[in-house]
Design a protein around this motif. Structure first.
Motif, short mmCIF file in Angstrom:
data_model
loop_
_atom_site.label_atom_id
_atom_site.label_comp_id
_atom_site.label_asym_id
_atom_site.label_seq_id
_atom_site.Cartn_x
_atom_site.Cartn_y
_atom_site.Cartn_z
N THR A 266 21.21 6.03 -8.51
CA THR A 266 21.63 4.78 -9.20
C THR A 266 20.30 3.88 -9.61
OG1 THR A 266 21.10 3.92 -7.12
CG2 THR A 266 23.45 4.80 -7.41
N PRO A 267 20.34 2.77 -10.20
CA PRO A 267 19.49 2.15 -10.46
C PRO A 267 18.52 1.62 -9.33
CG PRO A 267 21.16 1.29 -11.74
CD PRO A 267 21.59 2.16 -11.06
N ALA A 268 19.26 1.28 -8.08
CA ALA A 268 18.39 0.93 -6.80
C ALA A 268 17.61 1.95 -6.44
CB ALA A 268 19.54 0.47 -6.02
N ASN A 269 18.16 3.34 -6.57
CA ASN A 269 17.49 4.30 -5.79
C ASN A 269 16.25 4.80 -7.00
OD1 ASN A 269 18.86 4.42 -3.52
ND2 ASN A 269 20.39 6.24 -4.40
N THR A 270 16.50 4.78 -7.98
CA THR A 270 15.38 5.03 -9.27
C THR A 270 14.22 3.93 -8.91
OG1 THR A 270 17.07 5.89 -10.74
CG2 THR A 270 14.76 5.32 -11.51
N LYS A 271 14.60 2.54 -8.53
CA LYS A 271 13.43 1.61 -8.48
C LYS A 271 12.76 2.20 -7.09
CE LYS A 271 12.62 -3.26 -8.35
NZ LYS A 271 13.20 -4.55 -8.19
N ARG A 272 13.49 2.69 -6.15
CA ARG A 272 12.89 3.09 -4.86
C ARG A 272 11.88 4.12 -5.24
NH1 ARG A 272 18.29 2.02 -2.78
NH2 ARG A 272 17.92 0.45 -0.96
N VAL A 273 12.09 5.23 -6.15
CA VAL A 273 11.38 6.35 -6.28
C VAL A 273 10.25 5.97 -7.04
CG1 VAL A 273 11.32 8.43 -7.40
CG2 VAL A 273 13.51 8.05 -6.31
N ILE A 274 10.36 4.90 -8.18
CA ILE A 274 9.21 4.55 -8.78
C ILE A 274 8.35 4.14 -7.75
CG2 ILE A 274 8.54 2.83 -10.44
CD1 ILE A 274 11.23 3.05 -11.96
N LEU A 275 8.57 3.09 -7.02
CA LEU A 275 7.81 2.35 -5.95
C LEU A 275 7.22 3.44 -5.18
CD1 LEU A 275 9.49 -0.85 -5.06
CD2 LEU A 275 7.64 -0.29 -6.17
N LEU A 276 7.56 4.62 -4.69
CA LEU A 276 7.29 5.50 -3.71
C LEU A 276 6.31 6.51 -4.34
CD1 LEU A 276 10.62 6.97 -2.07
CD2 LEU A 276 8.82 5.74 -0.77
N VAL A 277 6.41 6.74 -5.65
CA VAL A 277 5.45 7.43 -6.60
C VAL A 277 4.27 6.58 -6.81
CG1 VAL A 277 4.97 8.48 -8.97
CG2 VAL A 277 7.29 9.06 -7.62
N LEU A 278 4.36 5.46 -7.08
CA LEU A 278 3.36 4.48 -7.46
C LEU A 278 2.36 4.47 -6.14
CD1 LEU A 278 1.65 2.38 -9.15
CD2 LEU A 278 3.40 0.60 -8.45
N PHE A 279 3.29 3.91 -5.07
CA PHE A 279 2.50 3.52 -3.72
C PHE A 279 1.76 4.99 -3.35
CE2 PHE A 279 1.99 2.44 0.83
CZ PHE A 279 1.00 1.54 0.54
N GLY A 280 2.55 6.12 -3.42
CA GLY A 280 1.78 7.35 -2.99
C GLY A 280 0.61 7.73 -4.11
N ALA A 281 0.58 7.22 -5.26
CA ALA A 281 -0.40 7.63 -5.92
C ALA A 281 -1.69 6.65 -5.64
CB ALA A 281 -0.22 7.54 -7.47
N MET A 282 -1.46 5.49 -5.46
CA MET A 282 -2.50 4.34 -4.87
C MET A 282 -3.21 5.00 -3.81
SD MET A 282 -0.26 0.82 -5.57
CE MET A 282 -1.39 -0.14 -4.39
N VAL A 283 -2.41 5.29 -2.70
CA VAL A 283 -3.27 5.74 -1.53
C VAL A 283 -4.39 6.82 -2.00
CG1 VAL A 283 -2.82 7.07 0.60
CG2 VAL A 283 -1.36 5.42 -0.17
N GLU A 284 -4.36 7.53 -3.11
CA GLU A 284 -5.49 8.24 -3.25
C GLU A 284 -6.28 8.11 -4.43
OE1 GLU A 284 -6.02 10.73 -1.31
OE2 GLU A 284 -4.16 10.66 -0.16
N ILE A 285 -5.88 7.16 -5.38
CA ILE A 285 -6.53 7.25 -6.65
C ILE A 285 -7.33 5.69 -6.55
CG2 ILE A 285 -4.99 8.47 -8.08
CD1 ILE A 285 -3.84 6.20 -9.38
#
Length: 506
Positions: A266-285
């Motif tokens: 769903t669009p709601a879950n897709t938005k969640r995944v985008i945030l999870l990927v973004l924040f997961g990357a931020m922790v390291e980069i």
């Protein structure tokens, strides 16, 4: 009023809410300290000549030793969703601790690089499972006001483990044998043992119990969490349980397939995944990786090469980071998740540009004041990271996912985190050697992009129940039949009555 007799919740679990909350904070501290010790131990070992000399390390083998834990984390990703979802959050923490213990023994007893790397891989597997299991347990046991700072403290106490590691490394540097690095490796088991010792004193997640058909057990847990000692407490708990049960049932109806298949459904879950990927990357980069794993290299570039002085600085920077991270944890519900993250990314961008410039101009200087000017910038950078990213690391991925997707979402977050950690472990050593001061300018430049993404993509979640947060992502089905009169669902009631402001909705 007669007190109810517990049939499911252990009598070791205290009824006093203050005592129980203290124990939950302790669970956060020791599980996070395990992660912090594990991450920081490599930083400390890299300072010790007995470690680098024993393994005869170069850029490639240093990268491999640092990358091993990320390999273990990636290998653990397929299991970090089914274990806590099938066997419970508490049992998952126990399994994670046992796995980590075996890895610790292997690392401490290592006779060659291969044995050391295998030990680190096993530790990475165990800590990955712990990091995905403990935050959901705490989030599902705590009310909103406590959830933000306890989960903020969870990863803030990463620095407790880092401090413990730094102190042990500082003390072991004078050991004239391989025990100078074996002892710090072996003592990683201390937080793990404390974590297991605390498990009998905390209940299982009521949401997990309800989702798995243990409703009477869940009702008792909710009564105990509210501090109730009378039969009326069970009545009140039953009302709250029905709200949670209704929400979980609606989630199951809306997302009938496995959590992995529903992540992009769903669009709601897709938005969640985008945030999870973004924040997961931020922790390291965003730059903290170089401070966590390559502090020795930065200090050497800054002209601070004495081993004794480097170990002292490592201890001090862990203390500073911990103090700032705890302060940031308590400010999350005042400043807000989004704004606090923006403050951190802007601050880290500026200080990385400063660090690159200072190392270029003063890196070869023997002037102590100039060397410590560079060190001051390192402390400022680490302060911005600890203030913003550290408290959010366990809180935000847990908050933005509804119950069914919580463990799978955490796995996605960890997969991105670990994948980038693995890549950077192998490449960072070469990049810092080849690029020198330019490396910090490059890192600061991509932080500008990160800041823009946070500004446009992050969703504010402060002060909301876990079920209420789903509304902000468009899961409007969750409001149907929700008991807005219940004190734990104030936000839902306000939303149904049109009383949420535009700022609260966004």
């Amino acid at each position: 009023m007669t007190g109810f007799q517990r049939q499911y919740v252990s009598k070791l679990v205290p009824s006093n809410p203050v005592v129980l909350k203290t124990l939950l904070i302790a669970v956060a501290v020791v599980n996070s300290a395990t992660l912090g010790y594990d991450a920081s131990v490599m930083n400390g070992l890299s300072i010790l000549p007995s470690y680098t000399g024993y393994f005869q390390l170069n850029d490639a083998t240093t990268g491999l030793n640092n990358a091993a834990v990320w390999i273990g984390t990636i290998l653990g990703i397929p299991l970090v969703q089914p274990i806590p979802d099938r066997y419970g959050r508490k049992n998952s923490i126990l399994v994670a601790t046992i796995i980590t213990f075996f890895g610790i023994v292997l690392q401490a007893a290592a006779q060659n690089i291969a044995m050391f790397v295998v030990g680190r891989i096993i530790i990475g597997f165990g800590t990955c499972l712990s990091n995905v299991s403990a935050p959901p347990l705490l989030a599902e046991l705590l009310p909103p006001r406590s959830r933000s700072y306890v989960l903020g403290i969870f990863f803030s106490c990463f620095y407790v483990g880092g401090l413990l590691s730094a102190i042990i490394n500082y003390g072991s540097q004078n050991i004239l044998s391989t025990w100078a690095w074996r002892l710090p490796s072996l003592l990683q088991f201390i937080p793990s043992i404390i974590a297991v010792a605390l498990l009998p004193f905390i209940p299982e997640s009521p949401r997990w119990l309800i989702a798995n058909g243990h409703e009477e057990h869940a009702k008792e847990v909710l009564a105990v969490l509210d501090g109730g000692k009378s039969d009326d407490a069970l009545v009140n708990a039953a009302v709250e349980m029905q709200d949670i049960k209704s929400t979980i049932a609606k989630e199951a109806a809306a997302y009938p397939r496995s959590p992995w298949k529903e992540l992009l459904s769903t669009p709601a879950n897709t938005k969640r995944v985008i945030l999870l990927v973004l924040f997961g990357a931020m922790v390291e980069i965003v730059g903290n990786f170089i401070v966590s794993y390559y502090l020795t290299r930065i200090l050497s570039q800054a002209g601070i090469t004495d081993t004794h002085r480097q170990t002292q600085i490592n201890v001090i920077i862990q203390c500073w980071s911990f103090a700032v991270a705890v302060a940031g944890s308590f400010l999350l519900d005042i400043i807000g998740r989004r704004l606090q993250t923006l403050i951190g990314t802007v601050g880290m961008t500026v200080t990385l540009y400063m660090l690159g410039a200072f190392i270029k101009v003063y890196g070869d200087s023997t002037d102590v004041s100039k060397n410590y000017g560079i060190l001051a910038v390192i402390f400022l950078f680490q302060g911005f990271y600890a203030f913003s990213i550290t408290p959010m690391t366990s809180l935000y991925p847990t908050e933005i996912c509804q119950y069914k997707l919580r463990a799978a979402g955490a796995a996605v977050f960890k997969a991105v985190d670990a994948g980038l950690g693995l890549v950077m472990s192998f490449t960072m050593s070469f990049a810092m050697s080849d690029l020198g001061w330019k490396f910090y300018f490059i890192n600061a430049s991509w932080n500008v992009v990160v800041t823009a993404l946070v500004f446009f993509c992050f969703v504010e979640t402060k002060g909301l129940q876990l079920e209420e947060i789903a509304i902000k992502f468009g899961d409007s089905f969750i409001t149907e039949g929700y008991n807005s009169s219940n004190s734990t669902t104030e936000g839902i009631g306000k939303l149904n009555k049109g009383q949420l402001t535009e700022h609260e909705v966004l």
